[in-house]
Design an enzyme around this catalytic site. Structure first.
Site, short mmCIF file in Angstrom:
data_model
loop_
_atom_site.label_atom_id
_atom_site.label_comp_id
_atom_site.label_asym_id
_atom_site.label_seq_id
_atom_site.Cartn_x
_atom_site.Cartn_y
_atom_site.Cartn_z
N ARG A 1 0.86 -1.18 0.00
CA ARG A 1 0.00 0.00 0.00
C ARG A 1 0.90 1.23 0.00
O ARG A 1 2.05 1.19 0.45
CB ARG A 1 -0.89 0.02 1.24
CG ARG A 1 -1.84 -1.16 1.38
CD ARG A 1 -2.63 -1.05 2.66
NE ARG A 1 -3.60 -2.13 2.82
CZ ARG A 1 -3.39 -3.24 3.51
NH1 ARG A 1 -2.22 -3.42 4.12
NH2 ARG A 1 -4.33 -4.16 3.62
N HIS B 1 -4.49 -8.73 3.80
CA HIS B 1 -5.95 -8.64 3.93
C HIS B 1 -6.41 -9.46 5.12
O HIS B 1 -6.05 -10.64 5.24
CB HIS B 1 -6.65 -9.17 2.67
CG HIS B 1 -6.56 -8.26 1.50
ND1 HIS B 1 -6.76 -8.69 0.20
CD2 HIS B 1 -6.29 -6.93 1.42
CE1 HIS B 1 -6.62 -7.66 -0.63
NE2 HIS B 1 -6.33 -6.59 0.08
N ARG C 1 -0.18 -2.36 -6.83
CA ARG C 1 -0.59 -3.37 -5.84
C ARG C 1 -1.62 -4.31 -6.45
O ARG C 1 -1.54 -5.54 -6.28
CB ARG C 1 -1.16 -2.67 -4.61
CG ARG C 1 -1.74 -3.59 -3.53
CD ARG C 1 -2.12 -2.76 -2.30
NE ARG C 1 -3.00 -3.45 -1.39
CZ ARG C 1 -2.61 -4.27 -0.42
NH1 ARG C 1 -1.31 -4.53 -0.28
NH2 ARG C 1 -3.48 -4.83 0.40
N TYR D 1 -9.84 -10.24 -6.96
CA TYR D 1 -8.85 -10.42 -8.02
C TYR D 1 -9.09 -11.67 -8.86
O TYR D 1 -8.44 -11.85 -9.89
CB TYR D 1 -7.44 -10.47 -7.41
CG TYR D 1 -7.07 -9.19 -6.72
CD1 TYR D 1 -6.77 -8.04 -7.45
CD2 TYR D 1 -7.03 -9.11 -5.33
CE1 TYR D 1 -6.46 -6.86 -6.82
CE2 TYR D 1 -6.71 -7.92 -4.69
CZ TYR D 1 -6.42 -6.80 -5.44
OH TYR D 1 -6.12 -5.62 -4.81
N HIS E 1 -1.69 2.22 -6.13
CA HIS E 1 -2.55 1.07 -5.87
C HIS E 1 -2.75 0.21 -7.11
O HIS E 1 -3.06 -0.98 -7.00
CB HIS E 1 -3.90 1.54 -5.32
CG HIS E 1 -4.33 0.77 -4.11
ND1 HIS E 1 -3.58 0.75 -2.94
CD2 HIS E 1 -5.39 -0.04 -3.88
CE1 HIS E 1 -4.19 -0.02 -2.05
NE2 HIS E 1 -5.28 -0.52 -2.60
N LYS F 1 -2.20 -2.24 7.94
CA LYS F 1 -3.40 -1.74 8.60
C LYS F 1 -3.62 -2.47 9.92
O LYS F 1 -3.28 -3.64 10.06
CB LYS F 1 -4.62 -1.93 7.70
CG LYS F 1 -4.69 -0.98 6.51
CD LYS F 1 -5.99 -1.17 5.76
CE LYS F 1 -6.13 -0.15 4.64
NZ LYS F 1 -7.40 -0.32 3.89
#
Length: 298
Positions: free
Chosen positions: A146, A263, A240, A272, A237, A170
């Site tokens: 990210r 994630h 990514r 994806y 992004h 995150k």
């Protein structure tokens, strides 16, 4: 019904002090509901029930209204009924428990493998900015980072000897990612130049004055590279997304890609799989088009 709608809008304007844009949007949505009530001979807000409102939502959805627009309309209805209940004019809320139809999730924009290699295989001038920007691009694509993760990277999070980088993602979650051969080479070219700028802290990517690059600066450098090499708009992004799509297409290992991306929910990674689409290091080594790491620990 019109008088009560007008009174609610006046309340939003004077007491809630909502912006003119928000007020206009709410009034427009509520006028749709009012028009529907008139057609269905619903003569008061008290008489509108959940079945009637659900019928309106279904009709608007069939006419092409987006889920986002319908969610806003339901929010406007809830606000109106909260006001009516508070004023003693009504005792129910027909929007309670209603949700808009789920819309199709927008698919992420990616580069195909050929376009990605075209971006990364362009000639690199022998100067500070060129080597720094190349290292940034390679690391974005090599690790699927990210923007916030790359921006916050410090030198001590990088282990070039073992080809690893520690990333703080995150939710204060840390993951260790393999760094591909091409990215390692670009970083090896960059680090001596970084040292010449005498950075006061441990930032991995810095300006010529030694200051840590911020998100906006990195976005602009990535955009410039996209325009120069591909003739298109490019943002971090997208690299990514390309990382994830290319790995998943080659490996078909959704769990591994989930962990590499950081994630928490595999549903986020499943987006994806639309690209038609061993653990972690094995999937990375065998599948990533630019991360073939030499055996024996280069």
């Amino acid at each position: 019904m019109q008088q009560q709608l007008d009174a609610y809008c006046a309340h939003l304007r004077s007491e809630r002090q909502v912006s003119p844009h928000t007020l206009q949007a709410y009034r427009r949505d509520l006028e749709k509901v009012l028009g529907f009530c008139e057609k269905m001979q619903v003569r008061s807000w008290t008489d509108l029930d959940i079945q009637g409102l659900r019928s309106l939502i279904a009709r608007l959805h069939q006419q092409g209204q987006s889920s986002r627009s319908l969610a806003r309309l339901l929010s406007a209805v809830r606000g109106l009924y909260h006001y009516l209940n508070r004023e003693g004019l009504c005792t129910h809320d027909p929007a309670n428990g209603l949700a808009p139809p789920k819309g199709e999730r927008r698919l992420p924009k990616t580069l195909d493998t050929d376009r990605t290699l075209q971006l990364l295989d362009g000639a690199v001038e022998d100067d500070f900015l060129a080597h720094r920007d190349q290292a940034i691009l390679e690391l974005f694509y090599s690790c699927g980072l990210r923007l916030s993760e790359l921006t916050s990277l410090n030198l001590d999070q990088l282990d070039l000897a073992d080809g690893l980088v520690q990333v703080h993602g995150k939710g204060s979650k840390t993951r260790v990612l393999p760094v591909g051969k091409k990215a390692r080479s670009a970083l090896e070219q960059w680090l001596p130049l970084r040292a010449l700028s005498n950075p006061p802290d441990g930032a991995l990517f810095v300006s010529q004055k030694g200051r840590r690059l911020g998100p906006r600066a990195i976005q602009l450098r990535v955009k410039a590279a996209g325009e120069r090499e591909l003739g298109q708009n490019l943002h971090p992004h997208m690299l990514r997304h390309s990382f994830a799509s290319h790995l998943l297409e080659s490996s078909q290992d959704l769990r591994a890609v989930q962990e590499l991306l950081g994630h928490s929910d595999i549903k986020t990674t499943q987006i994806y799989t639309h690209l038609d689409f061993q653990h972690l290091a094995a999937v990375y080594d065998s599948a990533h088009p630019r991360a073939k790491r030499n055996k024996g620990g280069e």
